[in-house]
Enzyme design. Structure first.
Site, PDB file in Angstrom:
ATOM      1  N   LYS A 110       0.835  -1.207   0.000  1.00  0.00           N
ATOM      2  CA  LYS A 110       0.000   0.000   0.000  1.00  0.00           C
ATOM      3  C   LYS A 110       0.869   1.258   0.000  1.00  0.00           C
ATOM      4  O   LYS A 110       0.549   2.228  -0.682  1.00  0.00           O
ATOM      5  CB  LYS A 110      -1.010  -0.037   1.151  1.00  0.00           C
ATOM      6  N   LYS A 190      -3.127  -8.173  -8.370  1.00  0.00           N
ATOM      7  CA  LYS A 190      -4.188  -8.636  -7.471  1.00  0.00           C
ATOM      8  C   LYS A 190      -5.386  -7.694  -7.535  1.00  0.00           C
ATOM      9  O   LYS A 190      -5.218  -6.481  -7.432  1.00  0.00           O
ATOM     10  CB  LYS A 190      -3.679  -8.678  -6.028  1.00  0.00           C
ATOM     11  N   LYS A 193     -10.086  -3.670  -3.919  1.00  0.00           N
ATOM     12  CA  LYS A 193     -10.996  -2.525  -3.886  1.00  0.00           C
ATOM     13  C   LYS A 193     -10.219  -1.227  -4.013  1.00  0.00           C
ATOM     14  O   LYS A 193     -10.655  -0.286  -4.650  1.00  0.00           O
ATOM     15  CB  LYS A 193     -11.764  -2.507  -2.561  1.00  0.00           C
TER      16      LYS A 193
HETATM   17  P1  ATP Z   1      -8.548  -3.440   0.093  1.00  0.00           P
HETATM   18  O1  ATP Z   1      -8.023  -2.962  -1.228  1.00  0.00           O
HETATM   19  O2  ATP Z   1      -9.311  -2.389   0.855  1.00  0.00           O
HETATM   20  O3  ATP Z   1      -7.534  -4.179   0.914  1.00  0.00           O
HETATM   21  P2  ATP Z   1      -9.535  -5.949  -0.891  1.00  0.00           P
HETATM   22  O4  ATP Z   1     -10.167  -5.921  -2.229  1.00  0.00           O
HETATM   23  O5  ATP Z   1      -8.158  -6.484  -0.790  1.00  0.00           O
HETATM   24  O6  ATP Z   1      -9.688  -4.499  -0.301  1.00  0.00           O
HETATM   25  P3  ATP Z   1     -10.327  -7.071   1.629  1.00  0.00           P
HETATM   26  O7  ATP Z   1     -11.536  -6.525   2.329  1.00  0.00           O
HETATM   27  O8  ATP Z   1      -8.978  -6.633   2.060  1.00  0.00           O
HETATM   28  O9  ATP Z   1     -10.513  -6.782   0.059  1.00  0.00           O
HETATM   29  O10 ATP Z   1     -10.371  -8.643   1.653  1.00  0.00           O
HETATM   30  C1  ATP Z   1     -11.558  -9.379   1.901  1.00  0.00           C
HETATM   31  C2  ATP Z   1     -11.319 -10.834   1.577  1.00  0.00           C
HETATM   32  O11 ATP Z   1     -11.243 -11.000   0.164  1.00  0.00           O
HETATM   33  C3  ATP Z   1     -10.020 -11.395   2.150  1.00  0.00           C
HETATM   34  O12 ATP Z   1     -10.249 -12.706   2.578  1.00  0.00           O
HETATM   35  C4  ATP Z   1      -9.084 -11.392   0.981  1.00  0.00           C
HETATM   36  O13 ATP Z   1      -8.093 -12.396   1.079  1.00  0.00           O
HETATM   37  C5  ATP Z   1     -10.046 -11.693  -0.171  1.00  0.00           C
HETATM   38  N1  ATP Z   1      -9.532 -11.145  -1.422  1.00  0.00           N
HETATM   39  C6  ATP Z   1      -9.371  -9.830  -1.707  1.00  0.00           C
HETATM   40  N2  ATP Z   1      -8.876  -9.681  -2.947  1.00  0.00           N
HETATM   41  C7  ATP Z   1      -8.697 -10.936  -3.452  1.00  0.00           C
HETATM   42  C8  ATP Z   1      -8.223 -11.449  -4.700  1.00  0.00           C
HETATM   43  N3  ATP Z   1      -7.831 -10.635  -5.673  1.00  0.00           N
HETATM   44  N4  ATP Z   1      -8.178 -12.790  -4.859  1.00  0.00           N
HETATM   45  C9  ATP Z   1      -8.583 -13.627  -3.874  1.00  0.00           C
HETATM   46  N5  ATP Z   1      -9.055 -13.207  -2.680  1.00  0.00           N
HETATM   47  C10 ATP Z   1      -9.115 -11.877  -2.469  1.00  0.00           C
HETATM   48 MG    MG Z   2      -7.080  -6.275   1.118  1.00  0.00          MG
END
Ligand code: ATP
Ligand code: MG
Length: 322
Positions: A110, A190, A193
């Protein structure tokens, strides 16, 4: 076996969240001891607009329920309804070495993305450990990006138990399915969000079609054979939505030459859109019934609090606060 997972309302949920965390969690709820929460405290590190936070929180509640979270089988609540989690964060944070947090990949990623760090973002793995330990969790289904955080949770639990008394915390295990470990985003990195590279689970058809049709490919002509077809982003994503033989057929057509990227992306969009159709219908019903959604979260918080109170009492006693 208690299962727990959480998703931060830092944006609209995407297919990485679905395959990495939600679908495995929904499959595990049949076991009858499932704890799933909306991590709104975590969202404070990335969002500062109150209306946005409320909107995303509401959206995530709808998404989980639409995708099959069953409140009769799972405890489903908003993290901030159980403020004990912040107290536990302090107890365990006071035993967490700085070096452990400084090595966190997610924090470093990040920073590298230019996201301005704050104490909350740095302390994220400690709050996450508190989320898990507060509910005596055995198993945490997550995507691969969370592997290191889970290891930290285990380290923290073991250290607390060693310092203050064995049996204070249950030491949890991760559950990462290799096939859905990291869903790639529109840019091949990856899907996250916070990276602006998502394909949402729900949303406007036109907007989502445009996103998928806009995936950037190379400049090879349709006729050219493509020996690297298995690495093509649209093929990788298609595998999640289409039957295995259908995805394999598209892959071999792309490899042989003759399949244009436009047609491939069109196919991807159709499979994606059909995949979520039943959940879209269910979500529309839920949108019309906000009182039901609120009641689910309220009841879930009561059930979660009963467990949290016991763990907190144990932890306070163990470290001599009581
Ligand atoms: P942020 O960018 O705010 O970190 P994020 O998209 O990574 O958001 P999180 O809320 O951090 O989402 O993660 C929620 C769940 O979704 C976690 O279990 C995380 O491992 C899973 N996850 C997030 N992105 C992926 C991805 N690209 N592939 C597989 N699992 C994911
Ligand atoms: Mg995340």
């Amino acid at each position: 076996m208690r299962v727990l997972t959480g998703i931060t309302p830092s944006g609209t949920l995407h297919i990485g969240n679905y395959f990495g965390a939600m679908r495995p969690a929904i499959e595990l709820q049949a076991g009858g001891d499932a704890y799933y929460f909306i991590a709104d405290y975590h969202s404070l590190t990335v969002i500062t607009d109150p209306a946005e936070r409320r909107g995303y929180t509401q959206g995530i509640a709808l998404d989980w329920l639409a995708c099959g979270l069953d409140p009769a089988k799972s405890v489903f609540w908003r993290q901030s309804d159980i403020p004990e989690v912040c107290e536990l964060t302090w107890l365990i944070g006071s035993l967490t070495p700085m070096g452990l947090l400084e090595r966190a990949h997610s924090y470093k990623d990040k920073l590298a993305k230019g996201i301005a760090p704050n104490f909350g973002l740095f302390a994220y793995p400690v709050l996450m450990a508190a989320d898990i330990l507060l509910y005596d969790t055995n198993v945490v289904p997550v995507g691969k990006d969370q592997k290191q955080h889970l290891e930290m949770t285990r380290d923290i639990a073991i250290k607390f138990n060693l310092t203050y008394g064995e049996g204070t915390f249950v030491v949890p295990e991760e559950r990462i399915s290799e096939s859905v470990a990291v869903i790639p985003g529109l840019d091949g990195q990856k899907m996250s969000k916070s990276y602006g590279n998502t394909i949402e689970i729900f949303g406007d058809e036109k907007v989502l079609r445009k996103k998928i049709m806009g995936i950037v490919m190379d400049s090879r002509t349709p006729q050219e054979p493509k020996p690297d077809a298995d690495k093509n982003l649209a093929i990788q994503l298609l595998r999640f939505f289409a039957q295995a033989d259908v995805a394999a057929d598209y892959e071999s057509r792309l490899r042989a030459g003759g399949l244009g990227y436009g047609d491939l992306k069109k196919t991807l969009f159709e499979h994606y859109w059909n995949f979520f159709a039943p959940y879209r219908a269910r979500r529309a019903e839920l949108v019309a019934n906000p009182d039901y959604v609120e009641k689910v979260l309220h009841d879930g918080a009561e059930r979660a609090r009963a467990v949290a109170a016991k763990t907190m009492a144990r932890a306070r006693q163990a470290c001599g606060l009581r």
